[in-house]
Design a protein around this motif. Sequence first.
Motif, PDB file in Angstrom:
ATOM      1  N   ALA A 145      63.392  56.879  95.899  1.00 23.10           N
ATOM      2  CA  ALA A 145      64.528  57.414  96.495  1.00 23.10           C
ATOM      3  C   ALA A 145      65.075  56.861  97.866  1.00 23.10           C
ATOM      4  O   ALA A 145      63.992  56.564  98.723  1.00 23.10           O
ATOM      5  CB  ALA A 145      64.520  59.071  96.280  1.00 23.10           C
ATOM      6  N   GLU A 147      68.318  58.339 100.915  1.00 21.96           N
ATOM      7  CA  GLU A 147      69.223  59.025 101.245  1.00 21.96           C
ATOM      8  C   GLU A 147      70.551  58.243 101.200  1.00 21.96           C
ATOM      9  O   GLU A 147      71.587  58.529 100.519  1.00 21.96           O
ATOM     10  CB  GLU A 147      69.286  59.809 102.797  1.00 21.96           C
ATOM     11  N   GLY A 274      65.351  62.488  88.937  1.00 28.67           N
ATOM     12  CA  GLY A 274      65.718  63.050  90.093  1.00 28.67           C
ATOM     13  C   GLY A 274      64.456  63.195  90.992  1.00 28.67           C
ATOM     14  O   GLY A 274      63.317  63.399  90.453  1.00 28.67           O
ATOM     15  N   ASP A 276      63.297  65.986  94.103  1.00 26.46           N
ATOM     16  CA  ASP A 276      63.964  66.939  94.935  1.00 26.46           C
ATOM     17  C   ASP A 276      65.521  67.379  94.787  1.00 26.46           C
ATOM     18  O   ASP A 276      66.054  67.323  96.096  1.00 26.46           O
ATOM     19  CB  ASP A 276      63.606  66.723  96.424  1.00 26.46           C
ATOM     20  N   GLY A 277      65.847  67.289  93.457  1.00 26.43           N
ATOM     21  CA  GLY A 277      67.294  67.511  93.462  1.00 26.43           C
ATOM     22  C   GLY A 277      68.189  66.525  93.729  1.00 26.43           C
ATOM     23  O   GLY A 277      69.543  66.842  93.572  1.00 26.43           O
ATOM     24  N   LYS A 278      67.832  65.304  93.847  1.00 27.91           N
ATOM     25  CA  LYS A 278      68.971  64.158  94.102  1.00 27.91           C
ATOM     26  C   LYS A 278      68.241  62.906  93.308  1.00 27.91           C
ATOM     27  O   LYS A 278      67.119  62.868  92.763  1.00 27.91           O
ATOM     28  CB  LYS A 278      68.605  63.649  95.654  1.00 27.91           C
ATOM     29  N   PRO A 279      69.341  62.112  92.728  1.00 32.23           N
ATOM     30  CA  PRO A 279      69.140  61.059  91.957  1.00 32.23           C
ATOM     31  C   PRO A 279      67.995  60.135  92.452  1.00 32.23           C
ATOM     32  O   PRO A 279      68.027  59.816  93.590  1.00 32.23           O
ATOM     33  CB  PRO A 279      70.527  60.074  91.991  1.00 32.23           C
ATOM     34  N   ASN A 580      72.293  63.943  86.114  1.00 31.63           N
ATOM     35  CA  ASN A 580      71.702  64.904  87.017  1.00 31.63           C
ATOM     36  C   ASN A 580      72.439  66.158  87.332  1.00 31.63           C
ATOM     37  O   ASN A 580      72.176  67.021  88.183  1.00 31.63           O
ATOM     38  CB  ASN A 580      71.592  64.253  88.458  1.00 31.63           C
ATOM     39  N   PRO A 584      69.253  70.354  89.635  1.00 29.94           N
ATOM     40  CA  PRO A 584      68.802  71.279  90.621  1.00 29.94           C
ATOM     41  C   PRO A 584      68.265  72.522  90.069  1.00 29.94           C
ATOM     42  O   PRO A 584      67.561  73.196  90.952  1.00 29.94           O
ATOM     43  CB  PRO A 584      70.372  71.958  90.939  1.00 29.94           C
ATOM     44  N   SER A 587      64.808  71.639  91.476  1.00 32.88           N
ATOM     45  CA  SER A 587      65.062  71.676  92.831  1.00 32.88           C
ATOM     46  C   SER A 587      65.090  73.306  93.208  1.00 32.88           C
ATOM     47  O   SER A 587      64.216  73.769  94.243  1.00 32.88           O
ATOM     48  CB  SER A 587      66.362  71.133  93.409  1.00 32.88           C
TER      49      SER A 587
END
Length: 616
Positions: A145, A147, A274, A276-279, A580, A584, A587
């Motif tokens: 992953a 940012e 995913g 931690d809640g991100k793609p 996704n 969440p 997450s």
Amino acid sequence: MFNQIVTASLRYRVFVLAAAVLLILVGLWTVPRLPIDVLPDLNRPTVTIQTESHGLAPEEVEQLVTLPIETAMQGLPGVVRVRSTSSLGLSFIYVEFEWGAEIYRARQQVAERLSAATSQLPEEIRPSIGPITSIMGEIMLIAVAGERADPMTLREVAEFDLRPRLLAIPGVAQVIPIGGLVREYRVAPDAARMRQLNVSLEEIEAAVRGFSSNAGGGFLDERAQEFVIRTLGRERDPAALAGLVVATRDGAPILLQSVADVGYAARPRRGSAGFDGKPAVVLGVQKQPGVDTVRLTRAIESSLEAARATLPADVATLQVQFRQATFIENSISNVNRVLVEALLIVGVVLFLFLMNTRTTLISLLAIPMSVLVTAIVFRLFDLSINTMTLGGVAIAIGELVDDAVVGVENIFRRMRENRARGNPQPMLSLVAEASQEVRSGIFYATIIIVLVFVPLFALSCIEGQLFVPLGLAYVVSILASLVVSVTLTPVLCYYLLPSLKRLDEPDSAAVRWLQAWYSSILDVALPRRTLVLTVAMVAVTLAALERVAAAEELFCRRSTKVHWYCRSRLPRALRWQTPNAWVPLPSSLSVRCRKSSRSVAAPDGRNWMSMPKASI
């Protein structure tokens, strides 16, 4: 026979000590080299056939792809079951062979049948045989992953950088990337411009089909030299594709960009992941059967550490989310702790009853000798160190000293009596006679204990694969302790006990108290034999019923490991075009459990645990 063994051991006592030292050295060399796993090999020899059939509905996949291949696999030698799974554009067929079948021979037989069945399949559908994996082959999940990294970049890093690096490690069977977006060229024809320029879809398709390819032209022999002739047409830039000539009208070329929109786009997704809640992209690493999971995991982690220096700056996260080796290390650590605790308890109990350091050490020596012999047998039979084999040793740990204790105590008693005589007997013959006096009782007791575990070796299928290593570890360690008690124990007693100054002292206070207490119990029990037998039968029956009720608790105990799996089935209305949308959820679970959880990785999609990489 045992009398002769004891006599020969004392006669050649130096060779017995040398053999014991050699056995210890071989055992210490063998133990670190034994494969470590959480359970024995439970994998029935299975060959997996996977077939991509884009555009076919599940019913068509079943009728046109799965059924012909499944029918061709029937009747193979050693096949016990053929099962299949058909879904949208994908077919999985599992050909299971009988236990003990050689997997490479099985794969060869399946490949021969598969080549004959390919002619019955629709055009451009080519089935393939999956890699050799095991029932517990999923050893790691690695989250990739960043940012600022887009999903296409993450997928390319995972598939073209990390995946080949991991597949190069010996023991890795497959690396499956899940999630991200697969980059591809996208040509979107414009119907209005096509009508205006009189260009058909067939012309566009024919032009695009030959794009980005090199062609060979043989060679040119000139001036005693050969010059290779080839056409370089491979391109990766969408601008080159947009400038492709698709037709000619009135002598003027019509470019692809004049009738269609050209650029990069993502392949329609069939799965997502995913972190931690991100793609993110999650790499599932599967091992080959029989490979040491702990060593392979460490090799993978070393490779990942080296790969961090070559990752793009946008890809900041390369984290292991699931690590099967953690379960193995915790299990082995727990069993090792139990073994050490049992060894300490046995040593304390022996010292309290014998009240002599030398006799205690001679008796305790049977434990490490038996364990090392068991390790050597594991090496010969290609068995691994796992919770079942260590459990067998843990069960036997208290019984390994029984044979040695009986022999040492009898030798110690005879030496005490011999010192009180006016004409002492020679020490060598005394030790031999004292050891031979108790050999028959020790042998019969050991054989009875071994016979209790013999039914385990009659188990078949998964039950046999699971419990036979436990029985083998127990039986081998018990028999090894018997051999130690008739060979090494008399020799050590001959060397260490005659010089003791405490031979004249009576038994310890604990032994005297227990003897008196036992005599009083016998005085009460012998006149009431019927009552004692009835109480014993009732107690055995109640204990058997309690163990049956406790079996479910033993095998269904809640896990306290550090990884959780949460599987969910989503409604049909939720499409992958809204990726996704559910990420969440885990997450928020991570937020609620933040004190005990570090991160959450969430792969999803169709059969992602066994999906070929090109289909997710």
